[in-house]
Design a protein around this motif. Structure first.
Motif, mmCIF file in Angstrom:
data_model
loop_
_atom_site.group_PDB
_atom_site.id
_atom_site.type_symbol
_atom_site.label_atom_id
_atom_site.label_comp_id
_atom_site.label_asym_id
_atom_site.label_seq_id
_atom_site.Cartn_x
_atom_site.Cartn_y
_atom_site.Cartn_z
ATOM 1 N N SER A 184 -22.435 -6.848 -1.849
ATOM 2 C CA SER A 184 -20.910 -6.732 -2.670
ATOM 3 C C SER A 184 -20.400 -5.496 -1.797
ATOM 4 O O SER A 184 -21.039 -4.372 -1.847
ATOM 5 C CB SER A 184 -21.123 -6.602 -4.041
ATOM 6 O OG SER A 184 -21.541 -7.552 -4.586
ATOM 7 N N LEU A 185 -19.180 -5.481 -1.401
ATOM 8 C CA LEU A 185 -18.320 -4.304 -0.569
ATOM 9 C C LEU A 185 -17.396 -4.144 -1.745
ATOM 10 O O LEU A 185 -16.424 -4.980 -2.217
ATOM 11 C CB LEU A 185 -17.826 -5.041 0.694
ATOM 12 C CG LEU A 185 -18.930 -4.940 1.794
ATOM 13 C CD1 LEU A 185 -18.394 -5.623 2.878
ATOM 14 C CD2 LEU A 185 -18.887 -3.222 2.203
ATOM 15 N N LEU A 186 -17.014 -2.906 -1.683
ATOM 16 C CA LEU A 186 -15.900 -2.276 -2.387
ATOM 17 C C LEU A 186 -14.728 -2.111 -1.423
ATOM 18 O O LEU A 186 -14.774 -1.392 -0.323
ATOM 19 C CB LEU A 186 -16.182 -1.030 -3.024
ATOM 20 C CG LEU A 186 -16.858 -1.156 -4.507
ATOM 21 C CD1 LEU A 186 -17.469 0.238 -4.934
ATOM 22 C CD2 LEU A 186 -15.902 -1.503 -5.695
ATOM 23 N N GLY A 187 -13.364 -2.494 -1.737
ATOM 24 C CA GLY A 187 -12.261 -2.334 -0.979
ATOM 25 C C GLY A 187 -11.111 -1.945 -1.869
ATOM 26 O O GLY A 187 -11.202 -2.142 -2.985
ATOM 27 N N ILE A 188 -10.107 -1.561 -1.522
ATOM 28 C CA ILE A 188 -8.837 -1.163 -1.884
ATOM 29 C C ILE A 188 -7.665 -1.921 -1.201
ATOM 30 O O ILE A 188 -7.400 -1.687 -0.121
ATOM 31 C CB ILE A 188 -8.432 0.365 -1.742
ATOM 32 C CG1 ILE A 188 -9.794 1.053 -2.622
ATOM 33 C CG2 ILE A 188 -7.266 0.742 -2.888
ATOM 34 C CD1 ILE A 188 -9.715 2.548 -2.738
ATOM 35 N N GLU A 189 -6.892 -2.431 -2.254
ATOM 36 C CA GLU A 189 -5.490 -2.923 -1.648
ATOM 37 C C GLU A 189 -4.437 -1.939 -1.705
ATOM 38 O O GLU A 189 -3.793 -1.577 -2.625
ATOM 39 C CB GLU A 189 -4.769 -3.880 -2.850
ATOM 40 C CG GLU A 189 -5.933 -5.343 -2.935
ATOM 41 C CD GLU A 189 -5.226 -6.527 -3.687
ATOM 42 O OE1 GLU A 189 -4.200 -6.068 -4.373
ATOM 43 O OE2 GLU A 189 -5.654 -7.749 -3.743
ATOM 44 N N GLY A 190 -4.414 -1.275 -0.643
ATOM 45 C CA GLY A 190 -3.640 -0.260 -0.356
ATOM 46 C C GLY A 190 -3.900 1.108 -0.552
ATOM 47 O O GLY A 190 -4.877 1.163 -1.471
ATOM 48 N N ALA A 191 -3.659 1.937 0.140
ATOM 49 C CA ALA A 191 -4.460 3.440 0.151
ATOM 50 C C ALA A 191 -3.621 4.294 -0.659
ATOM 51 O O ALA A 191 -3.760 5.584 -0.609
ATOM 52 C CB ALA A 191 -4.454 4.154 1.583
ATOM 53 N N HIS A 192 -2.764 3.852 -1.520
ATOM 54 C CA HIS A 192 -2.014 4.719 -2.539
ATOM 55 C C HIS A 192 -2.616 5.163 -3.634
ATOM 56 O O HIS A 192 -2.250 6.368 -3.904
ATOM 57 C CB HIS A 192 -0.816 3.776 -3.065
ATOM 58 C CG HIS A 192 -1.065 2.224 -3.318
ATOM 59 N ND1 HIS A 192 -0.830 1.366 -2.597
ATOM 60 C CD2 HIS A 192 -1.590 1.818 -4.490
ATOM 61 C CE1 HIS A 192 -1.319 0.143 -2.864
ATOM 62 N NE2 HIS A 192 -1.667 0.362 -4.040
ATOM 63 N N PRO A 193 -4.198 4.757 -3.664
ATOM 64 C CA PRO A 193 -4.909 5.460 -4.524
ATOM 65 C C PRO A 193 -5.167 7.197 -4.103
ATOM 66 O O PRO A 193 -5.968 7.915 -5.045
ATOM 67 C CB PRO A 193 -6.140 4.825 -5.071
ATOM 68 C CG PRO A 193 -5.777 3.423 -4.687
ATOM 69 C CD PRO A 193 -4.635 3.317 -3.486
ATOM 70 N N LEU A 194 -5.189 7.372 -2.708
ATOM 71 C CA LEU A 194 -5.309 8.688 -2.397
ATOM 72 C C LEU A 194 -4.486 9.591 -2.850
ATOM 73 O O LEU A 194 -4.429 10.767 -2.667
ATOM 74 C CB LEU A 194 -5.101 8.668 -0.717
ATOM 75 C CG LEU A 194 -6.096 7.680 0.247
ATOM 76 C CD1 LEU A 194 -5.616 7.803 1.667
ATOM 77 C CD2 LEU A 194 -7.526 7.997 0.034
ATOM 78 N N GLU A 195 -3.160 9.279 -3.430
ATOM 79 C CA GLU A 195 -2.214 9.991 -4.273
ATOM 80 C C GLU A 195 -1.792 11.280 -3.064
ATOM 81 O O GLU A 195 -1.607 12.242 -3.726
ATOM 82 C CB GLU A 195 -2.660 10.481 -5.402
ATOM 83 C CG GLU A 195 -3.112 9.266 -6.423
ATOM 84 C CD GLU A 195 -3.605 9.875 -7.765
ATOM 85 O OE1 GLU A 195 -4.034 11.039 -7.878
ATOM 86 O OE2 GLU A 195 -3.389 9.152 -8.896
ATOM 87 N N GLY A 196 -1.732 10.955 -1.874
ATOM 88 C CA GLY A 196 -1.152 11.994 -0.929
ATOM 89 C C GLY A 196 -2.208 12.881 -0.636
ATOM 90 O O GLY A 196 -1.753 13.917 0.134
#
Length: 242
Positions: A184-196
Motif C-alpha cells: 500500500s502506497l500513500l498519495g495525495i490528490e494535490g499538494a494543497h495540504p502543504l498549506e504553503g
C-alpha cells in the motif's frame, strides 16, 4: 399549560438528538454510495485462459480515495469501490491510497474556484474526524495516513505500507511465496495540504506519503491546475517543492 409546553420541548429535544444520530450514522454512507456507486450485475464471464493470465500478473491500481470514508477496509463491504478483501479477490498486489483533503463545491472538469465552499469540511464534521482536521488540510492528510497505518497494525500479515524500494521488493517476494500481502502506497490528490509551507513536505513524507500530485482540480499555492481559473504555471513556491 406549563406541563404541555414541557412535553413539546422534550419532544423537540428528542427529535433533534435522533436527527443528529441519524446524520452522523447514515450520512457518510449515503454520500459514499452517491460519489462512488457500485452497480449490481451478474458475474462477468471470464475464460480460464484470461483468469490464468490475470493471476500471473503483478496488478497495481494507482488511485483510490477509500481512506476518505468512514469504513473498515479490513472487512468486505457492499459499498464503495474497494476494501482489502476485494483487493485480494482481484489479485491486486499494489494499491495507492490517495488522500482527499479539499473538494470545491460543484467540482467539474472545466473550471473550479479554489475559494469555493469545500465539501470535505462538512464530511470531516459528519464523520467525526478530529477537531484539528476541520480547518487544516495538512491535518486531514495526516489523519488519513494514520488510518492506513492503523489498518497495517491490525493486519500486518495482509498489509504492508511501502516507503522504500526495499519494502516494494519484500512485498513482491512474499507474494511470489504465496503470501496474500498487499503493498500500500500513500498519495495525495494535490499538494494543497502543504498549506504553503515547504517544511510540511518532509512531515508528509515522514507520515508515509510517497506520491504527491502538484494540483488537483483547482489552483493552489504551487501553481495553476488544468481545471482551475488562473491558467498559470508553477509559482516560486511550486518550484521549491519540485
Amino acid at each position: 399549560m406549563r406541563s404541555r409546553f414541557k412535553r413539546i420541548l422534550m419532544s423537540c429535544v428528542a427529535l433533534s438528538v435522533l436527527g443528529f444520530v441519524l446524520f452522523f450514522t447514515l450520512a457518510p454512507g449515503v454520500i459514499e454510495q452517491k460519489r462512488n456507486p457500485v452497480s449490481k450485475h451478474d458475474p462477468y464471464p471470464v475464460s480460464q485462459k484470461a483468469q490464468d493470465l490475470h493471476q500471473s500478473l503483478i496488478i497495481g491500481d494507482w488511485h483510490a480515495d477509500s481512506l476518505l470514508w468512514k469504513r473498515n477496509l479490513l472487512e468486505r463491504s457492499a459499498r464503495g469501490q474497494l476494501d482489502f478483501p476485494r483487493l485480494r479477490s482481484g489479485n491486486v498486489a499494489i494499491q495507492v491510497f490517495t488522500a482527499v483533503t479539499k473538494s470545491p463545491k460543484g467540482q467539474n472538469y472545466d473550471k473550479n474556484h479554489g475559494d469555493a465552499l469545500d465539501n470535505i469540511t462538512l464530511l470531516a464534521f459528519a464523520q467525526l474526524w478530529p477537531l484539528k482536521t476541520w480547518q487544516s488540510l495538512f491535518q486531514r492528510a495526516l489523519y488519513q495516513a494514520k488510518k492506513l497505518h492503523d489498518f497495517e497494525k491490525a493486519a500486518p500479515d495482509q498489509i504492508k505500507i511501502i516507503r522504500t524500494r526495499g519494502d516494494l521488493e519484500m512485498v513482491l517476494d512474499e507474494r511470489r511465496n504465496g503470501k496474500p500481502v498487499i503493498g500500500s502506497l500513500l498519495g495525495i490528490e494535490g499538494a494543497h495540504p502543504l498549506e504553503g509551507k515547504l517544511e510540511n513536505l518532509s512531515r508528509l513524507e515522514k507520515a508515509g506519503y510517497r506520491v504527491i500530485a502538484l494540483q488537483h482540480f483547482f489552483d493552489n499555492a504551487l501553481g495553476g491546475s488544468l481545471h482551475g481559473t488562473g491558467n498559470q504555471g508553477l509559482t516560486q513556491f511550486g518550484r521549491q517543492v519540485v
